[in-house]
Scaffold this active site. Structure first.
Site, PDB file in Angstrom:
ATOM      1  N   HIS A  70      72.568  71.375  10.962  1.00 36.73           N
ATOM      2  CA  HIS A  70      73.739  72.422  10.698  1.00 36.73           C
ATOM      3  C   HIS A  70      73.462  73.545  11.360  1.00 36.73           C
ATOM      4  O   HIS A  70      72.563  74.017  12.085  1.00 36.73           O
ATOM      5  CB  HIS A  70      74.053  72.676   9.225  1.00 36.73           C
ATOM      6  CG  HIS A  70      72.836  73.280   8.663  1.00 36.73           C
ATOM      7  ND1 HIS A  70      72.692  74.605   8.586  1.00 36.73           N
ATOM      8  CD2 HIS A  70      71.962  72.738   7.573  1.00 36.73           C
ATOM      9  CE1 HIS A  70      71.826  74.938   7.797  1.00 36.73           C
ATOM     10  NE2 HIS A  70      71.092  73.871   7.204  1.00 36.73           N
TER      11      HIS A  70
ATOM     12  N   CYS B 103      66.452  71.582   5.687  1.00 36.61           N
ATOM     13  CA  CYS B 103      67.279  71.062   6.573  1.00 36.61           C
ATOM     14  C   CYS B 103      66.773  71.593   7.983  1.00 36.61           C
ATOM     15  O   CYS B 103      65.726  72.231   8.069  1.00 36.61           O
ATOM     16  CB  CYS B 103      68.630  71.767   6.310  1.00 36.61           C
ATOM     17  SG  CYS B 103      69.473  71.092   4.843  1.00 36.61           S
TER      18      CYS B 103
END
Length: 252
Positions: free
Chosen positions: A112, A128
């Site tokens: 992301h 992440c």
């Protein structure tokens, strides 16, 4: 051109756990190397682009293994702090590429954007993979759901790593390998490039600078290389050039 991605055991030389990629995904692959925090994007057998990323902290590491891209979401909310999608303070940025990790189907771990560009390249996330915003916008528009994603640690050439993971790689340091190419040669000093006249005799055509690289289609083993799609010749000595054979991971 569709190429199958087969299940394989990675070579021990890379000192990585056993990983494999799925055979039913698109002809793309993403590899994330936690050694140097780099993301590599392949498409149609070609290494297309490389990006710096941020990965997990020591106590919240990014999981390693062979996964798939499960979803693509624009302006995903950050549910933990109830921050709306697309908000300026949303730490996920405006693009989310979710990873299927175990039973989780793309909502726990993902690739992301960010709200702190200076964090890219570091080990700072909760697990992440964080990218520069412009980079994740580009990747979001290119990659397909179902793409295999390998997160791991390795040393060495990423194209060879991808090939040993079962992906059909057709590039060598980002350059497509021609069907009849046997190697490549790089000039170490300025030298002459020769062509053929109507009688088939070599004639000097032009000077080429140092650090010029050519695909090689034939060589006599004594310093003469047929280059440039079989159209030109380089006459060299061992001190004039650096010659390398096409890597064994290239399968034609």
């Amino acid at each position: 051109m569709k190429k199958a991605i087969f299940l394989m055991v990675l070579a021990l030389v890379f000192l990585t756990p056993q990983l494999s990629v799925h055979a039913d995904g698109p002809d793309q692959m993403i590899i994330i190397n936690k050694v140097n925090n780099q993301l590599y994007y392949f498409d149609d057998g070609t290494l297309i682009r490389q990006f710096p990323v941020a990965t997990g902290k020591e106590d919240t590491p990014t999981p390693e293994g062979a996964f798939t891209l499960a979803n693509k979401i624009k302006n995903r909310p950050w549910y933990k702090e109830n921050i709306p999608g697309g908000a300026a303070n949303n730490p996920l940025g405006k693009r989310w590429l979710g990873l299927k990790v175990g039973h989780n189907r793309g909502h726990m771990y993902g690739i992301h954007g960010n709200i702190r560009e200076s964090s890219i390249g570091k080990y700072v996330t909760n697990g992440c993979i964080r990218m520069h915003n412009n980079d994740v916008y580009w990747l979001f528009n290119q990659v397909a759901v179902g793409t295999p994603v390998i997160v791991t640690r390795f040393q060495g050439n990423v194209e060879e790593f991808a090939a040993r993971s079962g992906y059909h790689v057709m590039t060598w340091d980002g350059e497509m390998v021609d069907e009849f190419q046997i190697g490549r040669v790089e000039t170490l000093r300025p030298m002459k490039l020769y062509s053929y006249n109507e009688k088939g005799e070599p004639i000097a055509m032009q000077w080429v600078p140092a650090n010029t690289r050519y695909q090689v289609y034939a060589t006599d083993g004594k310093g003469t290389y047929t280059v440039g799609s079989n159209k030109y010749l380089l006459y060299t000595t061992p001190n004039d050039t650096k010659y390398e054979l096409v890597p064994s991971y290239i399968k034609r």
